[in-house]
Design a protein around this motif. Sequence first.
Motif, mmCIF file in Angstrom:
data_model
loop_
_atom_site.group_PDB
_atom_site.id
_atom_site.type_symbol
_atom_site.label_atom_id
_atom_site.label_comp_id
_atom_site.label_asym_id
_atom_site.label_seq_id
_atom_site.Cartn_x
_atom_site.Cartn_y
_atom_site.Cartn_z
ATOM 1 N N LEU A 187 37.917 43.103 46.894
ATOM 2 C CA LEU A 187 38.256 42.337 48.087
ATOM 3 C C LEU A 187 39.030 41.069 47.729
ATOM 4 O O LEU A 187 39.907 40.637 48.494
ATOM 5 N N ALA A 188 38.726 40.479 46.582
ATOM 6 C CA ALA A 188 39.496 39.310 46.144
ATOM 7 C C ALA A 188 40.955 39.679 45.934
ATOM 8 O O ALA A 188 41.870 38.925 46.307
ATOM 9 N N LEU A 193 46.713 39.579 48.004
ATOM 10 C CA LEU A 193 47.880 40.272 48.552
ATOM 11 C C LEU A 193 48.164 39.822 49.983
ATOM 12 O O LEU A 193 49.327 39.590 50.365
ATOM 13 N N TYR A 194 47.108 39.692 50.783
ATOM 14 C CA TYR A 194 47.326 39.301 52.178
ATOM 15 C C TYR A 194 47.828 37.862 52.278
ATOM 16 O O TYR A 194 48.695 37.544 53.102
ATOM 17 N N CYS A 215 50.930 39.392 42.251
ATOM 18 C CA CYS A 215 50.697 40.818 42.023
ATOM 19 C C CYS A 215 49.792 41.049 40.824
ATOM 20 O O CYS A 215 48.910 41.912 40.855
ATOM 21 N N LEU A 216 50.031 40.303 39.767
ATOM 22 C CA LEU A 216 49.247 40.496 38.552
ATOM 23 C C LEU A 216 47.781 40.190 38.791
ATOM 24 O O LEU A 216 46.897 40.943 38.376
ATOM 25 N N PHE A 217 47.495 39.066 39.474
ATOM 26 C CA PHE A 217 46.111 38.718 39.744
ATOM 27 C C PHE A 217 45.471 39.745 40.676
ATOM 28 O O PHE A 217 44.326 40.160 40.480
ATOM 29 N N ALA A 218 46.197 40.143 41.702
ATOM 30 C CA ALA A 218 45.652 41.120 42.642
ATOM 31 C C ALA A 218 45.358 42.438 41.948
ATOM 32 O O ALA A 218 44.294 43.036 42.149
#
Length: 508
Positions: A187-188, A193-194, A215-218
């Motif tokens: 969910l994080a 992304l959102y 993007c990388l963190f998501a």
Amino acid sequence: MMNHPESLLVIVPALAAVFLFVLGRRGRGAVVSAAVLLVAVAAGLVLFRVVSGVGAYDHDLGAWGAPLGIVWRIDGLACVMILLNTLVGGAVCVYGLAYFGGHGSEEEGSDEQRNGHEAQYFWPLWMMLWASLYALFLSYDVFNWYVTLELSGLSAVALITLAGTSGALRAAMRYLLLALCASLFYLAGVGILYAAYGVLDVESLRQAVASDGHCLFALAFMATGLCVKAALFPLHFWLSPAHSSAPSPVSAALSALVVKGSFYILLRLMTDLFPRALTVELALVLGLLGGAAILWGAFHAMRQQRLKLVVAYSTVSQLGYLFVMFALMAEGSRIGGDWAGRAWAGGVYHALSHGLAKASLFLGAGIVIHSMGDDKMDSLKGLGDRMPMTVTGMALACVSLMGVPPGAGFFGKWLMLTVAVETGRWGWAAVLVAGGLGAVGYLLRIFRRFMSDEEPKDFKPPPRGMEWMVIVLGAASIGFGLSSLPLFSILSRGAPAELGLYVGGALP
């Protein structure tokens, strides 16, 4: 409904869950039978529509399109998972009617499950799990994947507790805590992304995503959560206690279907959403962990003294192949041609074959417990003569799991092995072969005892309905090995261009 038969795949099991909870024992057999029939017809219509009709298509729920509405994506990959869910889910339903006592008669239940309340709660929970898995495989939205993951996970935890033993309760609590932590990680990633792009459906995100830190963190958060839920080594320690402690129909569903949900989402993220430049390093890490899982799971499966624990650790090992696939896809993309598509097709084929074979083995283990009172390895001696149908079905499933012809498992593993050899990655090839040899070792331990000349003591003949389901799933795992073209015909519909070269080229 006829224009969108995929809706029935979710609606029918969900309504059946309500009816089964309200009605209890009354009409249980009729409700379950009707649900299985309607779901099978709906799945057949979906497959026919994709293969022979419109091809891959989207379904906007309530006629509300993205980004405000919920979008379902029905393509070849989703259809393969729907096929697996239908075959295994239908078999679990038929098996469960005999296992728990289809008409409320406790005398028909197995020695493993005697209390009537277990049958009462199994059916609504199982139908809710079945519906949530269909919704997961149809969804094409990162947040709705989270919702369906939670629904399936909570249903699975509740089903594990039905065994009523202290071991089952501990396993369920461990599974619940880890699943909740994994969901927070996923969910994080969705939140990142959102916050970055303001959309959640995969098609809109794919157009918006760029190679940046967001993007990388998501990707890192989402992949971590999904790996925990998929029981990837070294995050697998919850799987064996949960699968081995649960009632046998639940064990079959967990191993064949529930863990496949997380793998399916991760595969979608890696191939449909995030750019390849962001996934190369992750693919290598997943491959290394998958290779370790293959060897670790096989080693521990050979040491177990209970049948369900052998099959559970086999799941840890066999799931490793699905993650080695990611590394092979990256290697295939590096050299070009259709090699990435071969790895992708091989991984999906292995997911299907593993689901069918492992469900057959867990259902067979339930029959052993019904007939002998426990699943200790020594209790298997001489059962080959006393229940030939069950042993034959389990033997067919083992052929597929070992990766030898004509099992479907051979076809999936062979495709991945050819990619490893062609790309010169002999280490991957060695791991794949070692995993196959390990499977031969721990599965032959089972059949050496089945074929013993000893006469089993206190043997209780199992219901034929339970035995037939073991045969059906084992035979299906062989059938898909004898003919791969129909599955490739399905997979080619809507496959990503860089991955569809092989499956498309395999068609006439």
